[in-house]
Design an enzyme around this catalytic site. Structure first.
Site, PDB file in Angstrom:
ATOM      1  N   VAL A   1      -6.279  -6.436  -0.566  1.00 38.78           N
ATOM      2  CA  VAL A   1      -5.561  -5.615  -1.498  1.00 38.78           C
ATOM      3  C   VAL A   1      -4.802  -6.227  -2.273  1.00 38.78           C
ATOM      4  CG1 VAL A   1      -4.197  -3.179  -1.624  1.00 38.78           C
ATOM      5  CG2 VAL A   1      -5.432  -3.682   0.310  1.00 38.78           C
TER       6      VAL A   1
ATOM      7  N   TYR B   1      -4.598 -11.088  14.662  1.00 42.16           N
ATOM      8  CA  TYR B   1      -4.368  -9.885  13.946  1.00 42.16           C
ATOM      9  C   TYR B   1      -5.663  -9.129  14.038  1.00 42.16           C
ATOM     10  CZ  TYR B   1      -4.513  -7.272   9.306  1.00 42.16           C
ATOM     11  OH  TYR B   1      -4.409  -6.442   8.231  1.00 42.16           O
TER      12      TYR B   1
ATOM     13  N   VAL C   1       0.779  -1.360   0.234  1.00 43.78           N
ATOM     14  CA  VAL C   1      -0.110   0.001   0.119  1.00 43.78           C
ATOM     15  C   VAL C   1       0.772   1.206   0.067  1.00 43.78           C
ATOM     16  CG1 VAL C   1      -1.982   1.220   1.214  1.00 43.78           C
ATOM     17  CG2 VAL C   1      -1.949  -1.282   0.978  1.00 43.78           C
TER      18      VAL C   1
HETATM   19  P1  NAP Z   1       3.578  -4.888   3.627  1.00 44.70           P
HETATM   20  O1  NAP Z   1       3.263  -4.920   1.960  1.00 44.70           O
HETATM   21  O2  NAP Z   1       3.463  -6.154   4.312  1.00 44.70           O
HETATM   22  O3  NAP Z   1       4.253  -3.686   4.426  1.00 44.70           O
HETATM   23  C1  NAP Z   1       4.287  -3.749   5.425  1.00 44.70           C
HETATM   24  C2  NAP Z   1       5.021  -2.336   6.125  1.00 44.70           C
HETATM   25  O4  NAP Z   1       5.084  -2.154   7.379  1.00 44.70           O
HETATM   26  C3  NAP Z   1       6.453  -2.378   5.249  1.00 44.70           C
HETATM   27  O5  NAP Z   1       6.747  -1.119   4.747  1.00 44.70           O
HETATM   28  C4  NAP Z   1       7.075  -2.930   6.594  1.00 44.70           C
HETATM   29  O6  NAP Z   1       8.439  -2.430   6.365  1.00 44.70           O
HETATM   30  C5  NAP Z   1       6.532  -2.055   7.450  1.00 44.70           C
HETATM   31  N1  NAP Z   1       6.776  -2.775   9.071  1.00 44.70           N
HETATM   32  C6  NAP Z   1       6.447  -4.268   9.176  1.00 44.70           C
HETATM   33  N2  NAP Z   1       6.909  -4.163  10.493  1.00 44.70           N
HETATM   34  C7  NAP Z   1       7.440  -3.005  11.013  1.00 44.70           C
HETATM   35  C8  NAP Z   1       8.136  -2.609  12.095  1.00 44.70           C
HETATM   36  N3  NAP Z   1       8.106  -3.508  12.939  1.00 44.70           N
HETATM   37  N4  NAP Z   1       8.610  -1.344  12.179  1.00 44.70           N
HETATM   38  C9  NAP Z   1       8.644  -0.444  10.972  1.00 44.70           C
HETATM   39  N5  NAP Z   1       7.881  -0.814  10.000  1.00 44.70           N
HETATM   40  C10 NAP Z   1       7.426  -2.199   9.917  1.00 44.70           C
HETATM   41  O7  NAP Z   1       1.739  -4.643   4.075  1.00 44.70           O
HETATM   42  P2  NAP Z   1       0.737  -4.084   3.343  1.00 44.70           P
HETATM   43  O8  NAP Z   1      -0.090  -4.985   2.579  1.00 44.70           O
HETATM   44  O9  NAP Z   1       1.151  -2.654   2.537  1.00 44.70           O
HETATM   45  O10 NAP Z   1      -0.403  -3.413   4.339  1.00 44.70           O
HETATM   46  C11 NAP Z   1      -0.318  -1.962   4.822  1.00 44.70           C
HETATM   47  C12 NAP Z   1      -1.579  -1.878   5.566  1.00 44.70           C
HETATM   48  O11 NAP Z   1      -2.642  -2.268   5.039  1.00 44.70           O
HETATM   49  C13 NAP Z   1      -1.363  -2.691   6.878  1.00 44.70           C
HETATM   50  O12 NAP Z   1      -1.813  -2.063   7.988  1.00 44.70           O
HETATM   51  C14 NAP Z   1      -2.274  -3.841   6.544  1.00 44.70           C
HETATM   52  O13 NAP Z   1      -2.994  -4.376   7.863  1.00 44.70           O
HETATM   53  C15 NAP Z   1      -3.593  -3.111   5.918  1.00 44.70           C
HETATM   54  N6  NAP Z   1      -4.446  -3.988   4.956  1.00 44.70           N
HETATM   55  C16 NAP Z   1      -3.806  -4.622   4.008  1.00 44.70           C
HETATM   56  C17 NAP Z   1      -4.447  -5.703   3.221  1.00 44.70           C
HETATM   57  C18 NAP Z   1      -3.839  -6.399   2.248  1.00 44.70           C
HETATM   58  O14 NAP Z   1      -4.602  -7.263   1.477  1.00 44.70           O
HETATM   59  N7  NAP Z   1      -2.566  -6.401   1.957  1.00 44.70           N
HETATM   60  C19 NAP Z   1      -5.975  -5.753   3.578  1.00 44.70           C
HETATM   61  C20 NAP Z   1      -6.322  -4.860   4.408  1.00 44.70           C
HETATM   62  C21 NAP Z   1      -5.658  -3.840   5.354  1.00 44.70           C
HETATM   63  P3  NAP Z   1       9.820  -3.044   5.507  1.00 44.70           P
HETATM   64  O15 NAP Z   1       9.490  -3.066   4.185  1.00 44.70           O
HETATM   65  O16 NAP Z   1      11.115  -2.527   5.953  1.00 44.70           O
HETATM   66  O17 NAP Z   1       9.666  -4.470   6.173  1.00 44.70           O
HETATM   67  O1  GFB Z   2      -5.599 -13.717   0.624  1.00 42.58           O
HETATM   68  P1  GFB Z   2      -5.845 -15.022   1.658  1.00 42.58           P
HETATM   69  O2  GFB Z   2      -4.643 -15.664   2.172  1.00 42.58           O
HETATM   70  O3  GFB Z   2      -6.309 -14.571   3.121  1.00 42.58           O
HETATM   71  O4  GFB Z   2      -6.820 -15.788   0.910  1.00 42.58           O
HETATM   72  P2  GFB Z   2      -7.934 -14.180   3.548  1.00 42.58           P
HETATM   73  C1  GFB Z   2      -6.950 -17.160   1.262  1.00 42.58           C
HETATM   74  C2  GFB Z   2      -8.118 -17.873   0.570  1.00 42.58           C
HETATM   75  O5  GFB Z   2      -7.599 -17.980  -0.754  1.00 42.58           O
HETATM   76  C3  GFB Z   2      -8.533 -19.205   1.276  1.00 42.58           C
HETATM   77  C4  GFB Z   2      -7.193 -19.522  -0.761  1.00 42.58           C
HETATM   78  O6  GFB Z   2      -9.804 -19.451   0.801  1.00 42.58           O
HETATM   79  C5  GFB Z   2      -7.206 -19.851   0.331  1.00 42.58           C
HETATM   80  O7  GFB Z   2      -7.907 -21.296   0.577  1.00 42.58           O
HETATM   81  N1  GFB Z   2      -6.134 -19.847  -1.454  1.00 42.58           N
HETATM   82  C6  GFB Z   2      -6.031 -20.612  -2.718  1.00 42.58           C
HETATM   83  C7  GFB Z   2      -4.648 -19.392  -1.524  1.00 42.58           C
HETATM   84  N2  GFB Z   2      -4.704 -20.611  -3.183  1.00 42.58           N
HETATM   85  C8  GFB Z   2      -4.017 -19.725  -2.340  1.00 42.58           C
HETATM   86  C9  GFB Z   2      -2.723 -19.392  -2.248  1.00 42.58           C
HETATM   87  O8  GFB Z   2      -1.819 -19.794  -2.932  1.00 42.58           O
HETATM   88  N3  GFB Z   2      -2.170 -18.569  -1.410  1.00 42.58           N
HETATM   89  C10 GFB Z   2      -3.170 -18.236  -0.272  1.00 42.58           C
HETATM   90  N4  GFB Z   2      -2.603 -17.446   0.619  1.00 42.58           N
HETATM   91  N5  GFB Z   2      -4.423 -18.633  -0.217  1.00 42.58           N
HETATM   92  C11 GFB Z   2      -6.669 -12.525   5.053  1.00 42.58           C
HETATM   93  C12 GFB Z   2      -6.348 -12.255   6.600  1.00 42.58           C
HETATM   94  O9  GFB Z   2      -7.662 -13.472   4.759  1.00 42.58           O
HETATM   95  O10 GFB Z   2      -6.993 -11.289   4.591  1.00 42.58           O
HETATM   96  C13 GFB Z   2      -5.497 -11.329   6.922  1.00 42.58           C
HETATM   97  O11 GFB Z   2      -6.156 -13.680   7.116  1.00 42.58           O
HETATM   98  C14 GFB Z   2      -5.685 -10.034   6.077  1.00 42.58           C
HETATM   99  O12 GFB Z   2      -5.429 -11.064   8.250  1.00 42.58           O
HETATM  100  C15 GFB Z   2      -5.997 -10.453   4.789  1.00 42.58           C
HETATM  101  O13 GFB Z   2      -6.466  -9.218   6.697  1.00 42.58           O
HETATM  102  C16 GFB Z   2      -6.443  -9.225   3.809  1.00 42.58           C
HETATM  103  O14 GFB Z   2      -8.554 -13.185   2.546  1.00 42.58           O
HETATM  104  O15 GFB Z   2      -8.411 -15.546   3.891  1.00 42.58           O
END
Ligand code: NAP
Ligand code: GFB
Length: 319
Positions: free
Chosen positions: A174, A144, A19
């Site tokens: 995302v 989480y 993000v």
């Molecule tokens: P990400 O790609 O895993 O990036 C995590 C970021 O947090 C990186 O910049 C990492 O720094 C930094 N970080 C982790 N631990 C840290 C620490 N102890 N001190 C300082 N920085 C730290 O995560 P993302 O997917 O961009 O997610 C960003 C936000 O969106 C999070 O709050 C997440 O919960 C939220 N979110 C994500 C999703 C999703 O599907 N990805 C969905 C809903 C909400 P480094 O690069 O140095 O490791």
């Molecule tokens: O994105 P994901 O790992 O997390 O999606 P959630 C999981 C779903 O995708 C499950 C299926 O139904 C898995 O069985 N799946 C199929 C796979 N193939 C794959 C694969 O190769 N990798 C993964 N990872 N899944 C997360 C939360 O839930 O959503 C986190 O646990 C976070 O906390 C994230 O907030 C946004 O969507 O299930």
């Protein structure tokens, strides 16, 4: 909402993640920044935000007027299932340190991140912003989920006792460039893209393929993030997601990856792997009340751009 006369100095924690990189792109490549504004994108190398001293030091160094708080321990279903204690503790430390450090430097605005996967598992649909604390989250990611829910408690407490207007957004799943493509720890779309690209046939989709998800492109989320930072007036959080009608099954998502990558092999399903939450259908009605004309990038186009980025950046991508 924001005093247009005084330029913002925005500190983005987690600036090097999926993000964060999208926000950096919108700020630097799409004219997202305004005259005189300063944007600082932090990685964990700048400060380990689980440590209060390092957190205070980096906030004192930059003296931000605004904060976008993204930093977190993040992962897909399977990483969450393996490490609920770490997800709980690490994120609680990070969130408490960042919000307190922001308050201490008198930041006027902090926008943090929840997630649509933190809502009650037993719920009615569609989920909306009022339902966060209405029951326990899904077992797979309770650590989480509870840590994230505490951000909402933090924001309400900083408002009540300190008069702060700190808020949060609630993104759905995302995806996009700079995602974490690690197969074991990452989310479903980057995991499938990585597997399809390196393992060839068959592409093994984990679980039954029947669970349903809404996916938001990281660049769309970033564009909305800037609007929230500048204009969204509430302490209460706001869901940032595509509409309920855009929800797809994991099977359909896998088919999208196959098409975007031009994958020619077989697709199979490993039903020995968990499905996780069946669905977490979220309403974006509140967002559309504020932004009735916002248009999301079509899923297929976003997936193609993500796959193209991964292939072009394979050597340096997080995997
Ligand atoms: P990400 O790609 O895993 O990036 C995590 C970021 O947090 C990186 O910049 C990492 O720094 C930094 N970080 C982790 N631990 C840290 C620490 N102890 N001190 C300082 N920085 C730290 O995560 P993302 O997917 O961009 O997610 C960003 C936000 O969106 C999070 O709050 C997440 O919960 C939220 N979110 C994500 C999703 C999703 O599907 N990805 C969905 C809903 C909400 P480094 O690069 O140095 O490791
Ligand atoms: O994105 P994901 O790992 O997390 O999606 P959630 C999981 C779903 O995708 C499950 C299926 O139904 C898995 O069985 N799946 C199929 C796979 N193939 C794959 C694969 O190769 N990798 C993964 N990872 N899944 C997360 C939360 O839930 O959503 C986190 O646990 C976070 O906390 C994230 O907030 C946004 O969507 O299930």
């Amino acid at each position: 909402m924001v005093d247009q006369n005084s330029p913002m100095r925005v500190l983005v924690t987690g600036g090097t993640g999926l993000v964060g990189r999208a926000i950096e792109h919108v700020v630097k490549e799409e004219g997202g920044a305004r005259e005189g504004e300063e944007w600082i994108f932090l990685s964990s190398k700048d400060a380990n935000l689980m440590d209060m001293g390092e957190t205070q030091a980096v906030f004192l160094k930059h003296q931000p007027t605004h904060v976008i708080h993204l930093a977190a321990m993040v992962g897909g279903l399977f990483k969450n299932m393996r490490a609920n204690l770490d997800f709980w503790r690490n994120n609680i430390y990070i969130n408490d340190n960042v919000l307190q450090a922001a308050h201490e430097v008198d930041a006027v605005r902090v926008v943090s991140c929840l997630s649509t996967c933190i809502f009650p598992d037993k719920t009615t649909y569609p989920i909306n912003e009022t339902m966060i604390h209405n029951g326990p989250p899904h077992e797979s990611n309770f650590g989480y989920s509870y840590a994230k829910r505490m951000i909402d408690v933090h924001n309400r407490a900083y408002h009540q006792q300190r008069g702060r207007c700190y808020t949060a957004v609630i993104p759905t799943n995302v995806f996009g460039p700079h995602d974490n493509f690690n197969i074991e720890d990452g989310h479903v779309l980057p995991g499938l893209i990585h597997k399809a690209y390196i393992e060839g046939s068959p592409l093994v989709v984990w679980g039954s393929g029947t669970p349903r998800r809404q996916f938001i492109y990281s660049l769309d989320l970033a564009r909305l993030f800037l609007w929230v930072l500048r204009e969204y007036p509430e302490v209460d959080p706001i869901i940032l997601s595509v509409g309920e009608e855009e929800e797809v099954s994991i099977k359909e998502a896998a088919e999208g990856v196959v098409e975007a990558l031009g994958f020619k092999g077989q697709v199979t399903y490993d039903r020995t792997k968990a499905d996780g939450q069946f669905k977490k259908t979220a309403s974006n009605a509140k967002l559309l009340r504020y932004r009735p004309n916002f248009t999301f990038t079509p899923f297929k186009q976003a997936l193609k751009e993500t796959c193209d980025w991964f292939v072009a950046n394979y050597d340096t991508a997080r995997k």
